[in-house]
Every structure is written in C-alpha cells, then in structure tokens.
Write an enzyme that holds these catalytic residues in place. Sequence first.
Site, PDB file in Angstrom:
ATOM      1  N   GLU A  71       0.226 175.852  -8.209  1.00 27.98           N
ATOM      2  CA  GLU A  71       1.544 176.286  -7.761  1.00 27.98           C
ATOM      3  C   GLU A  71       2.599 175.862  -8.775  1.00 27.98           C
ATOM      4  O   GLU A  71       2.499 174.791  -9.389  1.00 27.98           O
ATOM      5  CB  GLU A  71       1.846 175.641  -6.402  1.00 27.98           C
ATOM      6  CG  GLU A  71       3.208 175.943  -5.817  1.00 27.98           C
ATOM      7  CD  GLU A  71       3.486 175.155  -4.538  1.00 27.98           C
ATOM      8  OE1 GLU A  71       4.371 175.579  -3.783  1.00 27.98           O
ATOM      9  OE2 GLU A  71       2.822 174.120  -4.312  1.00 27.98           O
ATOM     10  N   LYS A 124       6.351 182.550  -0.728  1.00 26.79           N
ATOM     11  CA  LYS A 124       5.847 181.462   0.121  1.00 26.79           C
ATOM     12  C   LYS A 124       6.593 181.400   1.452  1.00 26.79           C
ATOM     13  O   LYS A 124       7.820 181.301   1.491  1.00 26.79           O
ATOM     14  CB  LYS A 124       5.989 180.136  -0.628  1.00 26.79           C
ATOM     15  CG  LYS A 124       5.388 178.928   0.078  1.00 26.79           C
ATOM     16  CD  LYS A 124       5.566 177.679  -0.773  1.00 26.79           C
ATOM     17  CE  LYS A 124       4.940 176.454  -0.142  1.00 26.79           C
ATOM     18  NZ  LYS A 124       5.189 175.232  -0.957  1.00 26.79           N
ATOM     19  N   CYS A 183      -0.035 176.463  -1.069  1.00 26.84           N
ATOM     20  CA  CYS A 183       0.128 175.035  -0.789  1.00 26.84           C
ATOM     21  C   CYS A 183       0.320 174.685   0.699  1.00 26.84           C
ATOM     22  O   CYS A 183      -0.627 174.693   1.468  1.00 26.84           O
ATOM     23  CB  CYS A 183       1.264 174.478  -1.642  1.00 26.84           C
ATOM     24  SG  CYS A 183       1.208 172.677  -1.852  1.00 26.84           S
TER      25      CYS A 183
END
Length: 266
Positions: A41, A111, A148
Amino acid sequence: MKIAMGQFAVSRDPQDNAATCISLMQQQALAGGAALLVLPEAVLARDNADPDHVINAAQPLNGPFMTALRAASKDNALTTVFTLHVPTADRKALNVLVALRGGEVIATYDKLHLYDAFNVQESRRVMPGTQIPPLIEVAGMKVGLMTCYDVRFPELARRLVLDGAEVLVLPAAWVRGPLKERHWEVLCSARALENTAFMVAVGECGPRNIGNSLAIDPLGVIVARGTEAPGLIFAELAASRLAEARSALPVLENRRFAKPELEAKK
C-alpha cells in the site's frame, strides 16, 4: 496461477520507489513467470518522520509515477496491483488501488475503510471511497481487490467472494505494535478460510511496518510468507485446491445471510 509478492520499504522519493516497483515488475516477477504481482500500500512516497508526506507527495493517475509504471508494463502480460495516493480538493487525497496490465490501468478502487485506530487517523487527510471494488480476471481466476484496514471488515471480503472472487488481494502498510503481527496473520487467514478463497496480502516493510507478506489457501493454510525484510516471494494458486476446499467446506452454499451491501455515505 503463479503469483509474486513484492515487499519493500517505501522511501520519500517517488522516483526511487518507481524504480523499485519497475525492478520487481520486469526483472524479478517476469523472470519468475508470475501472472500476478502484488505490491504494498502507498508505494508512491513515505517519510516516517513526516506523516503528511504521503499526502503532500500525492500524484494524479496521469502523473510521472504512474506514467513510468505504465510504460514499464506495456510489453508484458503481468498484472501488478498496488496503491498510491491521488490528490483531491482541500489538500486531501484518495488512497487508490491500481491494477496495471499491458501499459493500461485495468481497474481502480478507492479505499473504503480508513485506518482510524491505534492512535492513527488516516481520515484526517484521506477521503474514503464510495464504491464496492470491482473484480479483475488474471490467468483465468477472478480476483477481488481490498486495501489494508479493509481486512478487519469481513463484510467486504464476503461481498467480493459472493460477486465471484476466487482470490482476494490486499496491498497493505501494516503498522508495528503490540500483537499487530498476530492480528495480521489471524485476520488474513480468517478472510481466506471463512470465504474458501485464496488471500494474497502484501505488507510494506521497514522501521514502521511489519512486512510479513502472506499467501493463504482457501482452507486457511499459509503457503508462502515474507519476513520483515525486502524480498520477492512466489506462490502457486491452484484452481483444483479451490474446488476441493469449496466441496469439502461449502460455507458459501450453507450461509443464511444475504449479500452484504455498502452503507450509504453519511
């Protein structure tokens, strides 16, 4: 499908990080015959002494960082997945997952779940996404995209698998801390096992983050892992193993809950 997990420590210089990504794409992953390369990431830039650097260094998807990576990928069929920060209004950014193949961006995902936990507040400078990630196809397998902190929310992994995902990929920058390596392994293994799907989770390494990339099979077995150091780790994801797992453990057929839906933005 052969996959590669390329973990490294991101520096504050985007050019250096682009060179590292390109090296992993061209010299190592391709030489190893991988169809899919997953990187960490936020590979554009990082300065552990300046948490805002990752946002201040953000570039648009047509900026020099992505232009270099697109050019490097132009003449091969490798699919590369990573995230970078893309600027928005008001000195903020989106944390955008990019899937790159043949010189083109084949998918993006902003995200959804921002890391506001353990004394970190990602939402201070990052805007959340508003859409369920798409699936991509790699070497005949359907791949679902996550980033993540998303791994702590089982609804997203389940939604992707019900949409058809056989493999879940997770670029990450998993911050060190008490029990954090245990959290990483348990959560990644659980998302694979509870959904009978492969999980490919790649962590940034260095002084701040743990590395420890993982490839996990549909019964929760870790089949390959990285250490805390930079490296390229290979694994094979067999469609036959997926079929065996889903036959022996038909949780997707036995479930009693409806497909998870994304809550409207508040």
